[in-house]
Motif scaffolding. Sequence first.
Motif, PDB file in Angstrom:
ATOM      1  N   LEU A 539       0.834  -1.209   0.000  1.00 42.74           N
ATOM      2  CA  LEU A 539       0.000   0.000   0.000  1.00 42.74           C
ATOM      3  C   LEU A 539       0.863   1.252   0.000  1.00 42.74           C
ATOM      4  N   GLN A 540       2.011   1.196   0.686  1.00 41.35           N
ATOM      5  CA  GLN A 540       2.918   2.338   0.654  1.00 41.35           C
ATOM      6  C   GLN A 540       3.468   2.554  -0.751  1.00 41.35           C
ATOM      7  N   GLU A 541       3.836   1.474  -1.448  1.00 44.52           N
ATOM      8  CA  GLU A 541       4.326   1.592  -2.824  1.00 44.52           C
ATOM      9  C   GLU A 541       3.254   2.176  -3.737  1.00 44.52           C
ATOM     10  N   ARG A 542       2.023   1.773  -3.559  1.00 44.71           N
ATOM     11  CA  ARG A 542       0.939   2.297  -4.386  1.00 44.71           C
ATOM     12  C   ARG A 542       0.710   3.785  -4.099  1.00 44.71           C
ATOM     13  N   ARG A 543       0.817   4.180  -2.830  1.00 51.25           N
ATOM     14  CA  ARG A 543       0.681   5.597  -2.501  1.00 51.25           C
ATOM     15  C   ARG A 543       1.815   6.416  -3.105  1.00 51.25           C
ATOM     16  N   LEU A 544       3.041   5.888  -3.037  1.00 52.48           N
ATOM     17  CA  LEU A 544       4.181   6.592  -3.625  1.00 52.48           C
ATOM     18  C   LEU A 544       4.023   6.739  -5.134  1.00 52.48           C
ATOM     19  N   ALA A 545       3.526   5.702  -5.798  1.00 51.06           N
ATOM     20  CA  ALA A 545       3.318   5.775  -7.246  1.00 51.06           C
ATOM     21  C   ALA A 545       2.347   6.890  -7.600  1.00 51.06           C
ATOM     22  N   ARG A 546       1.338   7.091  -6.767  1.00 48.58           N
ATOM     23  CA  ARG A 546       0.358   8.149  -7.044  1.00 48.58           C
ATOM     24  C   ARG A 546       0.910   9.540  -6.745  1.00 48.58           C
ATOM     25  N   SER A 547       2.079   9.617  -6.135  1.00 48.43           N
ATOM     26  CA  SER A 547       2.684  10.919  -5.867  1.00 48.43           C
ATOM     27  C   SER A 547       3.701  11.313  -6.931  1.00 48.43           C
ATOM     28  N   ARG A 548       3.974  10.430  -7.887  1.00 45.78           N
ATOM     29  CA  ARG A 548       4.948  10.706  -8.947  1.00 45.78           C
ATOM     30  C   ARG A 548       4.194  11.154 -10.190  1.00 45.78           C
ATOM     31  N   PHE A 566      -9.527   7.255 -10.570  1.00 49.62           N
ATOM     32  CA  PHE A 566      -8.723   6.827  -9.427  1.00 49.62           C
ATOM     33  C   PHE A 566      -9.566   6.134  -8.359  1.00 49.62           C
ATOM     34  N   ALA A 567     -10.867   6.250  -8.469  1.00 54.89           N
ATOM     35  CA  ALA A 567     -11.725   5.545  -7.516  1.00 54.89           C
ATOM     36  C   ALA A 567     -11.461   4.046  -7.568  1.00 54.89           C
ATOM     37  N   TYR A 568     -11.177   3.524  -8.755  1.00 53.92           N
ATOM     38  CA  TYR A 568     -10.849   2.094  -8.875  1.00 53.92           C
ATOM     39  C   TYR A 568      -9.595   1.766  -8.063  1.00 53.92           C
ATOM     40  N   SER A 569      -8.559   2.612  -8.161  1.00 53.77           N
ATOM     41  CA  SER A 569      -7.334   2.387  -7.395  1.00 53.77           C
ATOM     42  C   SER A 569      -7.625   2.396  -5.898  1.00 53.77           C
ATOM     43  N   GLY A 570      -8.494   3.319  -5.477  1.00 53.16           N
ATOM     44  CA  GLY A 570      -8.873   3.359  -4.069  1.00 53.16           C
ATOM     45  C   GLY A 570      -9.610   2.111  -3.637  1.00 53.16           C
ATOM     46  N   GLU A 571     -10.462   1.576  -4.498  1.00 54.41           N
ATOM     47  CA  GLU A 571     -11.187   0.345  -4.169  1.00 54.41           C
ATOM     48  C   GLU A 571     -10.231  -0.833  -4.009  1.00 54.41           C
ATOM     49  N   VAL A 572      -9.215  -0.901  -4.873  1.00 55.26           N
ATOM     50  CA  VAL A 572      -8.219  -1.969  -4.748  1.00 55.26           C
ATOM     51  C   VAL A 572      -7.454  -1.815  -3.434  1.00 55.26           C
ATOM     52  N   ASP A 573      -7.081  -0.570  -3.092  1.00 52.72           N
ATOM     53  CA  ASP A 573      -6.399  -0.333  -1.819  1.00 52.72           C
ATOM     54  C   ASP A 573      -7.236  -0.833  -0.644  1.00 52.72           C
ATOM     55  N   GLN A 574      -8.503  -0.498  -0.647  1.00 55.70           N
ATOM     56  CA  GLN A 574      -9.388  -0.899   0.454  1.00 55.70           C
ATOM     57  C   GLN A 574      -9.512  -2.420   0.521  1.00 55.70           C
ATOM     58  N   ALA A 575      -9.590  -3.046  -0.650  1.00 56.24           N
ATOM     59  CA  ALA A 575      -9.696  -4.509  -0.663  1.00 56.24           C
ATOM     60  C   ALA A 575      -8.422  -5.157  -0.128  1.00 56.24           C
ATOM     61  N   ILE A 576      -7.258  -4.604  -0.477  1.00 55.68           N
ATOM     62  CA  ILE A 576      -5.990  -5.126   0.037  1.00 55.68           C
ATOM     63  C   ILE A 576      -5.939  -4.977   1.557  1.00 55.68           C
ATOM     64  N   GLU A 577      -6.334  -3.804   2.031  1.00 54.50           N
ATOM     65  CA  GLU A 577      -6.300  -3.534   3.471  1.00 54.50           C
ATOM     66  C   GLU A 577      -7.168  -4.520   4.249  1.00 54.50           C
ATOM     67  N   ALA A 578      -8.259  -4.968   3.650  1.00 49.90           N
ATOM     68  CA  ALA A 578      -9.206  -5.844   4.358  1.00 49.90           C
ATOM     69  C   ALA A 578      -8.852  -7.324   4.255  1.00 49.90           C
ATOM     70  N   LEU A 579      -7.845  -7.686   3.464  1.00 50.44           N
ATOM     71  CA  LEU A 579      -7.539  -9.100   3.238  1.00 50.44           C
ATOM     72  C   LEU A 579      -7.022  -9.785   4.504  1.00 50.44           C
TER      73      LEU A 579
END
Length: 610
Positions: A539-548, A566-579
Amino acid sequence: EIMTLSPGGRLYKALVETRKASVVDDFNYVGHDPGFAMFLAQVPDKDPIDAAREAMLRTIENVKAQPITSEELDRVRAKALKAIEQTINDPQRLGVALSGSIAAGDWRLFFLRRDRWRMLKPADVDRVAAAYFKPANRTAGAFIPDPKPDRSPVPPVADVAAMVKDYKGDPAVAAGEAFDATPANLDARTQRLTLANGMKVALLPKKTRGATVHFSLRLHYGDAASIAGKAAEAQLTAGMLMRGTSRHSRQEIEDLLDRMRASLSIGGGQTSATASGQTVRANLGPTLDLVAEILRQPSFPAAELETLRRADIAGLDQGRSDPRSIAIRTLNRYDNPYPRGDDRYTPTFDEEIGDLQAPDVEALKRFYSQFYGASAAEIGIVGDFDPAEVKSQLERLLGSWSAQASFTRVPRPLAVKRPVAIPIETPDKANAFLTAQTSFAMNDKDADYPAILLADYMFGGSTNSRLWNRIRQKDGLSYGIGTSLRPSSFEPNTTLSISAIFAPENVSRLRSGVQEEVERVVRDGFSEREVADAKRALLQERRLARSRDAALAAALTEQAYVGRTFAYSGEVDQAIEALTPEQVTDAFRRRLKADAFAFVFAGDFAKTKK
């Protein structure tokens, strides 16, 4: 030493005693890896060097015709054994010698070399000399001193304190804004629109350090039928775009980009062309003007085409002996169901080279005229710019540009490769390359996608993954190993690939290790701590990618193509967090099997069997 020993060595007799040289010497590198033997001869300044060189080479490479005698070998053996005995009797010298043997693999190598000196026979020396002392394995060089050299002056030592004493730099660059690049903030800031011809535009204005702007543009063209057999034309057409327009030469284009503090890269394949780059706010308008000129007014200079063609073919020729290139191409060709000419077909080296040799300038012009246009295109721009000005400029530059041929995406349905292990010999290559692949029915909208994304990260997608820690860190079998997950955004077709660089002698253990790690995940699953650490890192790598900004521009282009935000990217983040570990393990077990991989190994494996 048989060659240079004084006064009985062969080179000594052939050069020093005949006054062709004043001194002869040798240096033999002995280490863990293959080394070299060096022979040296010093020729007086006023004497001819050619005679000494000819005598040296003739003597060194004439062992087959004049075999080594027992007397010659006994002489140098006695010296070598004397030196070894003196080393053994000196604790300091022995410690240094043993440390070198330890570095080479084992302390006993020192004594093994002594024992080999004792057993050495003239026939052994003859065999080695015949194998290595020959013209094909020789490099000869000469240093000829200049009696009156024109030496460059030695610069004085700089007084740094004096140089910077009164220094005043440029005004501080714009610092940019503190922008929290969350999916919600990115979508709220992004302006999306469609030009008159159908081109999709995504603009994300924000203050950036140095007022920089990044952009990414992609043109799509053709369909499976119309583009068939035109891979070379597509590749060369894209490669020619920056080599001249109706208004500017290749050099003038480069000069303009430099003056505008801009960078630009253009490339393309059989179904699309891309342009990406960056500049600064003050020069965005002129940069976009130049990009449009390059895309819309290429001149296709004949001389540049031949230069490009030669470079592309030279790259392919180099790939013929490169383990990585050979392995990847072989795997892509294995179980490929598509006919030659299809966009999804992978040609042989010979086929691709033959295709590149065919098109002339007129063929490229025909391809460009038929397929190039912006009606099926996307552009993403991120950085410090005025959105209203950019919208107007893009409409003017690209809004009326349409291709003659319509675009229909080439479908890529799932094509599963049968499990296999294909070894390929690449002689005289120190490193070998492994590539492996397995495919399964899933796309990036599938409910399993977040779990498989996290599982891949833990299995081989990071430098703290199972494969990295086992194959590289623990077993030391590979210089680098990792995985790549490539899901389709359309068809249920996802590929997981493994790649590794390794020493050829490790091939069997490497393949077994990879399969064992797959089996270990299937058997034992992922631990709670492992999953928690991986979720945090991914999730940190995905956040960093969105800052470049460059990555954001590319993401905006891809989103416009597949119809997302970007809502799709946020949905994937939330799904990862809940795994949970159970969910990730279950998805891995259902999608991946240890015996489902197709492996290709390319390296000099024959040498390891000798």
